[in-house]
Every structure is written in C-alpha cells, then in structure tokens.
Design an enzyme around this catalytic site. Structure first.
Site, PDB file in Angstrom:
ATOM      1  N   GLY A 169       0.831  -1.196   0.000  1.00 49.43           N
ATOM      2  CA  GLY A 169       0.000   0.000   0.000  1.00 49.43           C
ATOM      3  C   GLY A 169       0.866   1.247   0.000  1.00 49.43           C
ATOM      4  N   GLY A 170       0.341   2.295   0.607  1.00 55.81           N
ATOM      5  CA  GLY A 170       1.070   3.558   0.646  1.00 55.81           C
ATOM      6  C   GLY A 170       2.401   3.431   1.354  1.00 55.81           C
ATOM      7  N   GLY A 404      24.462  10.290 -30.036  1.00 52.63           N
ATOM      8  CA  GLY A 404      24.047  11.056 -28.863  1.00 52.63           C
ATOM      9  C   GLY A 404      24.612  10.475 -27.590  1.00 52.63           C
ATOM     10  N   ALA A 405      24.820   9.164 -27.582  1.00 51.58           N
ATOM     11  CA  ALA A 405      25.326   8.534 -26.369  1.00 51.58           C
ATOM     12  C   ALA A 405      26.748   9.001 -26.059  1.00 51.58           C
ATOM     13  CB  ALA A 405      25.266   7.019 -26.500  1.00 51.58           C
TER      14      ALA A 405
HETATM   15  C1  HXC Z   1      -3.122  -3.831  12.493  1.00 45.80           C
HETATM   16  C2  HXC Z   1      -2.197  -5.753  11.711  1.00 45.80           C
HETATM   17  C3  HXC Z   1      -1.985  -5.160  10.454  1.00 45.80           C
HETATM   18  C4  HXC Z   1      -2.384  -3.823  10.287  1.00 45.80           C
HETATM   19  C5  HXC Z   1      -1.243  -7.160  10.354  1.00 45.80           C
HETATM   20  N1  HXC Z   1      -1.719  -6.996  11.598  1.00 45.80           N
HETATM   21  N2  HXC Z   1      -1.407  -6.065   9.632  1.00 45.80           N
HETATM   22  N3  HXC Z   1      -2.745  -5.077  12.719  1.00 45.80           N
HETATM   23  N4  HXC Z   1      -2.946  -3.195  11.338  1.00 45.80           N
HETATM   24  N5  HXC Z   1      -2.206  -3.191   9.132  1.00 45.80           N
HETATM   25  C6  HXC Z   1      -1.722  -7.962  12.680  1.00 45.80           C
HETATM   26  C7  HXC Z   1      -2.639  -9.134  12.417  1.00 45.80           C
HETATM   27  O1  HXC Z   1      -3.946  -8.829  12.837  1.00 45.80           O
HETATM   28  C8  HXC Z   1      -2.004 -10.212  13.281  1.00 45.80           C
HETATM   29  O2  HXC Z   1      -2.370  -9.993  14.604  1.00 45.80           O
HETATM   30  C9  HXC Z   1      -0.543  -9.905  13.168  1.00 45.80           C
HETATM   31  O3  HXC Z   1      -0.436  -8.543  12.738  1.00 45.80           O
HETATM   32  C10 HXC Z   1       0.167 -10.769  12.141  1.00 45.80           C
HETATM   33  O4  HXC Z   1      -0.582 -10.725  10.953  1.00 45.80           O
HETATM   34  P1  HXC Z   1      -0.976 -12.041  10.153  1.00 45.80           P
HETATM   35  O5  HXC Z   1      -2.051 -11.659   9.216  1.00 45.80           O
HETATM   36  O6  HXC Z   1      -1.237 -13.164  11.091  1.00 45.80           O
HETATM   37  O7  HXC Z   1       0.398 -12.349   9.411  1.00 45.80           O
HETATM   38  P2  HXC Z   1       0.611 -12.929   7.956  1.00 45.80           P
HETATM   39  O8  HXC Z   1      -0.262 -14.098   7.716  1.00 45.80           O
HETATM   40  O9  HXC Z   1       2.086 -13.108   7.828  1.00 45.80           O
HETATM   41  O10 HXC Z   1       0.131 -11.784   6.969  1.00 45.80           O
HETATM   42  C11 HXC Z   1       0.795 -10.539   6.945  1.00 45.80           C
HETATM   43  C12 HXC Z   1      -0.004  -9.540   6.110  1.00 45.80           C
HETATM   44  C13 HXC Z   1      -1.465  -9.457   6.630  1.00 45.80           C
HETATM   45  C14 HXC Z   1      -0.013  -9.990   4.651  1.00 45.80           C
HETATM   46  C15 HXC Z   1       0.737  -8.207   6.202  1.00 45.80           C
HETATM   47  O11 HXC Z   1      -1.420  -9.280   8.049  1.00 45.80           O
HETATM   48  C16 HXC Z   1      -2.212  -8.334   6.033  1.00 45.80           C
HETATM   49  O12 HXC Z   1      -2.712  -8.431   4.910  1.00 45.80           O
HETATM   50  N6  HXC Z   1      -2.356  -7.255   6.794  1.00 45.80           N
HETATM   51  C17 HXC Z   1      -3.116  -6.100   6.373  1.00 45.80           C
HETATM   52  C18 HXC Z   1      -2.386  -5.359   5.303  1.00 45.80           C
HETATM   53  C19 HXC Z   1      -3.091  -4.086   4.962  1.00 45.80           C
HETATM   54  O13 HXC Z   1      -4.122  -4.072   4.274  1.00 45.80           O
HETATM   55  N7  HXC Z   1      -2.577  -2.963   5.508  1.00 45.80           N
HETATM   56  C20 HXC Z   1      -3.112  -1.671   5.289  1.00 45.80           C
HETATM   57  C21 HXC Z   1      -2.562  -1.200   3.935  1.00 45.80           C
HETATM   58  S1  HXC Z   1      -3.100   0.382   3.554  1.00 45.80           S
HETATM   59  P3  HXC Z   1      -2.490 -11.198  15.669  1.00 45.80           P
HETATM   60  O14 HXC Z   1      -2.968 -10.532  16.903  1.00 45.80           O
HETATM   61  O15 HXC Z   1      -3.433 -12.177  15.077  1.00 45.80           O
HETATM   62  O16 HXC Z   1      -1.104 -11.742  15.786  1.00 45.80           O
HETATM   63  C22 HXC Z   1      -1.846   1.293   4.073  1.00 45.80           C
HETATM   64  C23 HXC Z   1      -2.086   2.724   3.884  1.00 45.80           C
HETATM   65  C24 HXC Z   1      -0.840   3.505   4.029  1.00 45.80           C
HETATM   66  O17 HXC Z   1      -0.875   0.867   4.547  1.00 45.80           O
HETATM   67  C25 HXC Z   1      -1.119   4.851   3.479  1.00 45.80           C
HETATM   68  C26 HXC Z   1       0.081   5.676   3.329  1.00 45.80           C
HETATM   69  C27 HXC Z   1      -0.128   6.686   2.250  1.00 45.80           C
END
Ligand code: HXC
Length: 510
Positions: A169-170, A404-405
């Site tokens: 993402g971002g 040119g290079a």
């Molecule tokens: C809060 C999060 C989290 C998040 C993971 N966790 N991502 N908690 N916010 N963004 C937590 C999970 O709930 C879990 O908690 C622990 O971290 C481990 O995650 P898992 O899913 O069990 O691990 P894994 O299977 O390895 O998967 C990793 C992952 C997945 C692919 C990163 O967690 C995921 O898809 N997370 C969300 C990604 C996402 O959409 N992020 C937001 C993007 S938008 P527990 O308690 O169960 O251990 C963004 C905007 C930024 O980032 C903008 C800037 C401009």
C-alpha cells in the site's frame, strides 16, 4: 531504589520481548530474524542506543487500550557501522504485524529529525503490515509525516531501506523516496495493491511473490537495487555498502586504507578489446581491474544490464562507476538504462562522490517500443543528470562512443574533467556501415563501392584521434596504464569546486 531498578529491568525485558515468544517463534519459522536480532547484525557490537523503548500507542477503539506493548512495534535509535554513526529503525512484525501507528510514526520521525541535525544516514528495516488499521487516519498522518521527512532528507543524508517482510500500500512510498532499496528473497514483497485487489480490478491471478517479490523488483521493475538470499546476507552487505557512503552532503566519503598501489599496471587490459568491432567483451572486467583490490559493489546487477553502475574505491576513496556494457544489447542506452544511470549519477552528485564513466555504446536504442515508451524524455534524464553534476568526472572511451550517447556519457562538452580514450576508441556519429548506407545511398547496389566507402569512413572516424585533435579527448592512454592515469586524475580533482547558477531547483524531465 533496588525495587525501582528491578521495575525498570522488568519493563525493558517486556519491551525486548515485543509480541511475545510465540510470535517470535513464528517469525523465525518464516526464516526471518526479529527486529532486534536484525539490529544486532547490522550494527557494531554493543553500539546500539535505543530510544523510545517505552512509547505506547494512545488509541482506544477496537479494544486497543488493552493491547499496549512498550515500543509499539518499532525499535528505533542510533549506533555505528565500523565506527561510523547512523540512525536506524527496525519494524517489529511480532507486534501487530509491525503496523504503523501514530506513536510508531512519531518514533521514526524523531530519529529522522535527529539524523538531519547531526548529519548522519538513516537505515530503515521494513517489515510491516502497513497502516495500523484500528487507528484509521492517525496512522495515515503518520505515514505522511515520514514521507515529508524522506523528501527533506533527500540529498542531505543518505537513506537506505531494507525490505525484510511485507511492505504494501502507501507504505511503499517511504522506501521509494529513499536512496536505495534492498530486498530479501522469498520473505519480502512490495506492491501498491496486493494480489486480492489486483484480482478484483484487473482479473489477473498473481501471488505476492510474483507481484512484488525481490526477484520482480530487482529484474523487472528496477525498484530494488539489490536482492539478497536471507536476512543475514542482506544486513552484512548493507554494512559493506554503508562503508562507501559519506555521512551527509557536506562531507566526503570515508577513505579506507589499501595496499593496492595506484600505479599498478594491468597488461591484460591491452588485449581485452576484441579485434572484431562487433564482438562483445565484459566491461566489468575492466572495472574490476581498475578498482582497488578488484572490489566492485555493483547495484542493480540484474536490471537494465546494458548499463553497469556501482561503487569502487580508488586509492581508498569511493568512486561511482557508470559503464556501458557492450556484452548486453551492444551497450546501447534505452529507457531503463537511462533511468538507472540518471538516478545513480544524481546520488553521487548529491553526496560528493566522484564519477568514473566507461563508454562503449552504439547509441540510443532504436525501435517503436522505445519511442512509444518515451526514450526522448527518459534518455534526457541521464543527459540532464550528467550535465547538472558538479562532482569530479573522469571518462574513458574504451571502444565505441557513437552518436548522442557519446555526448551523454560524461563527454567533455558536459563538463567532463578528464576525458580519456583507449587507442581502440571510435568516436563518431555512428558505425561506418550505417553511416555509409545513409551518405552513399545511391551506391547501395554496388557492393564494391560500398565496401570501399565503409573502409574509408572506418579509417577516418573509427579512432580517437579526431576527437583528441579537437581537445574533446584529453589524452589517449594505454589500456595497461588505465588505473594509474585514472587514480592520478581523481587525486588531482580531489578539491574540485564547481557550482551551478542559483535556482530553486532545476526541472529534470521526470
Ligand atoms: C493492524 C495488523 C496489520 C495492520 C497485520 N496486523 N497487519 N494489525 N494493522 N495493518 C496484525 C494481524 O492482525 C495479526 O495480529 C498480526 O499482525 C500478524 O498478521 P498475520 O495476518 O497473522 O500475518 P501474515 O499471515 O504473515 O500476513 C501478513 C499480512 C497481513 C499480509 C501483512 O497481516 C495483512 O494483509 N495485513 C493487512 C495489510 C493491509 O491491508 N494494511 C493496510 C494497507 S493500507 P495477531 O494478533 O493475530 O497476531 C496502508 C495505507 C498507508 O498501509 C497509506 C500511506 C499513504
């Protein structure tokens, strides 16, 4: 008193445990080190000074008040690599997936601000699920605070991102605005939208690895500068890489001791250029033979391989190398190699790193794909970067300096300080065959005439003497004496001063 000390020890121990034993085990099972283990490999033994170990997030929604872990999922502070100061942050995936909370972002911003004040590089070890979802816009604000600092620090202190887990993402845009991105194979990935979104929007089925793994970014997109096999290799080579860099834009790179004499001759270079002008050879051999101790730290080795970039040392000091690679696409400049070279030249220029350019190129790559892809503007990036650059520039034409290079590759006309050529150099508008086919088009059916004309053109232009007679080439050097001549040139240029006219900023063709 003893009680209070014990309390502190207990709090420190809790912070060091991050998300707990179970999650640490899971991290190890994925082949990854924890945030603190990574810092132990990256930094000199015992040099790490941790800051903000007791920072906690302040959110209460979604039961977050009960989920506070000291440090809040990122370890920050400062330390040294081979005795030289740097600031670091290391995201802790065991704490809520290393997700970025408001408090977590404040910790990162604090060390970035401090690094700017003292003029020291920042290395970020990224392993995060992105914005802390429970915090909503507070987390987004945190990212933007980091982005702003990345931009203000750009060109002031070196910034390196090592991607050691998810970065999606971002969140990708902070590393994207740092100077270098290193990735770990099989355990890290970077993409703006993940496989699920891609499937919904474009109906393409792709895995995370296929979409944004280290392999993709180090070969196809060029987003990553290097891809490593595992965490340890990534961290140890980041240390090695760090040794090439200055602390900030007002300092020179460190000078490391070397036993390799600047006067070392390399007789093998006298035979490296094949007799047949279209026969390729590997320009990296030349770079290795010129460099101190044959040590070349190449960047983006698997991307746009027709241009080679990286760092060497000459008599202990860092030099950036940009070289056409005749072994790939005849060393031509295309869209990807122009972008690759331009970014590297600008990094060197921003951080006082002299540039050694090796030229053997047939020119810009022709073709519909290149024109539609904007080779005009993309190629202009490299031209602009070289023309803008004020650090010492030493150029060596080994064979073809066509079209040119020739101009672009740090020619005399773009303020090249010392421009050398080997006797094998051919400085011309284009190769003899192509030239004759244009200027003697009427003779095209007559093979004999064309052969004579080609030979005539070859004799007249396929050499360095015409360019040297105009002073475009400062000297024609024997290949075996290249190291000595180049070392002397950079030694002479050590205190070079050159400034561009004042302006807010130029307008590089982005
Ligand atoms: C809060 C999060 C989290 C998040 C993971 N966790 N991502 N908690 N916010 N963004 C937590 C999970 O709930 C879990 O908690 C622990 O971290 C481990 O995650 P898992 O899913 O069990 O691990 P894994 O299977 O390895 O998967 C990793 C992952 C997945 C692919 C990163 O967690 C995921 O898809 N997370 C969300 C990604 C996402 O959409 N992020 C937001 C993007 S938008 P527990 O308690 O169960 O251990 C963004 C905007 C930024 O980032 C903008 C800037 C401009």
């Amino acid at each position: 008193m003893q009680d209070i000390i014990e309390q502190l020890r207990a709090k420190q121990a809790a912070a060091r445990l991050g998300g707990g034993e179970h999650r640490i085990k899971q991290q190890h099972l994925k082949g990854k080190l924890t945030a603190r283990e990574r810092l132990a490999v990256l930094l000199d033994d015992g040099s790490f000074e941790e800051l903000d170990m007791f920072v906690e997030h302040r959110s209460t929604d979604f039961d977050m008040a009960d989920q506070k872990i000291p440090g809040d999922g990122v370890v920050t502070g400062y330390g040294t690599i081979n005795g030289r100061l740097l600031f670091v942050f290391s995201q802790d995936f065991t704490v809520m997936g290393g997700s970025l909370s408001e408090a977590n972002a404040e910790k990162i911003c604090k060390i970035m601000d401090q690094a700017m004040k003292v003029g020291a590089p920042v290395i970020g070890l990224n392993d995060s699920g992105g914005a802390r979802i429970q915090e909503g816009v507070a987390s987004m604000g945190g990212y933007a605070e980091i982005f702003q600092r990345n931009v203000l620090a750009s060109g002031v202190i070196p910034q390196i991102s090592v991607i050691m887990g998810p970065c999606a993402g971002g969140a990708v845009y902070s590393p994207a605005m740092t100077d270098f991105i290193f990735m770990v194979r099989d355990s890290s990935y970077m993409f703006v939208t993940g496989p699920d979104v891609v499937k919904t929007v474009t109906h393409e089925a792709v895995t995370a690895e296929e979409l944004g793994g280290a392999n993709v970014h180090s070969t196809k997109s060029g987003v990553a500068d290097l891809a490593f096999e595992n965490d340890i290799e990534a961290l140890l080579l980041t240390r090695k890489f760090f040794d090439f860099l200055p602390a900030n834009n007002r300092e020179k790179s460190p000078r490391w001791p070397t036993d390799d004499p600047g006067s070392r001759e390399e007789p093998s270079l006298d035979t490296i250029i094949p007799d047949d002008p279209v026969q390729p050879y590997d320009i990296k051999e030349v770079i290795l033979k010129v460099a101190d101790e044959g040590n070349f730290f190449e960047l983006q080795p698997d991307y746009a391989q027709n241009l080679v970039i990286g760092f060497i040392r000459l008599q202990g000091s860092t030099v950036g190398v940009v070289a056409n690679q005749p072994a790939v696409l005849a060393g031509c400049l295309d869209i990807n190699s122009s972008r690759k070279g331009a970014r590297f030249v600008r990094f060197c220029d921003a951080f006082n790193i002299p540039i050694f350019t090796l030229v053997d190129t047939t020119g810009f790559m022709p073709g519909i794909t290149q024109e539609y892809g904007g080779i005009i503007q993309q190629g202009a990036k490299l031209l602009y970067a070289y023309a803008e650059c004020t650090v010492p520039k030493v150029t060596l034409i080994t064979r073809k300096g066509y079209g040119g290079a020739y101009d672009v590759m740090a020619s005399k006309h773009l303020r090249g300080d010392l421009n050398f050529a080997w006797p094998t150099a051919e400085v011309a508008v284009m190769g003899a065959k192509g030239a004759v086919e244009i200027i003697f088009r009427k003779d095209l059916g007559d093979e004999q005439k064309i052969a004579t004309r080609t030979e005539e053109y070859q004799k007249k232009f396929a050499n360095p003497f015409i360019a040297a007679s105009r002073g475009y080439i400062d000297d024609i050097v024997m290949p075996h004496e290249t190291r000595e001549r180049v070392c002397r040139a950079f030694a002479m240029l050590r205190d070079k001063k050159l400034e561009n006219p004042w302006r807010k900023h130029g307008n590089i063709p982005l």
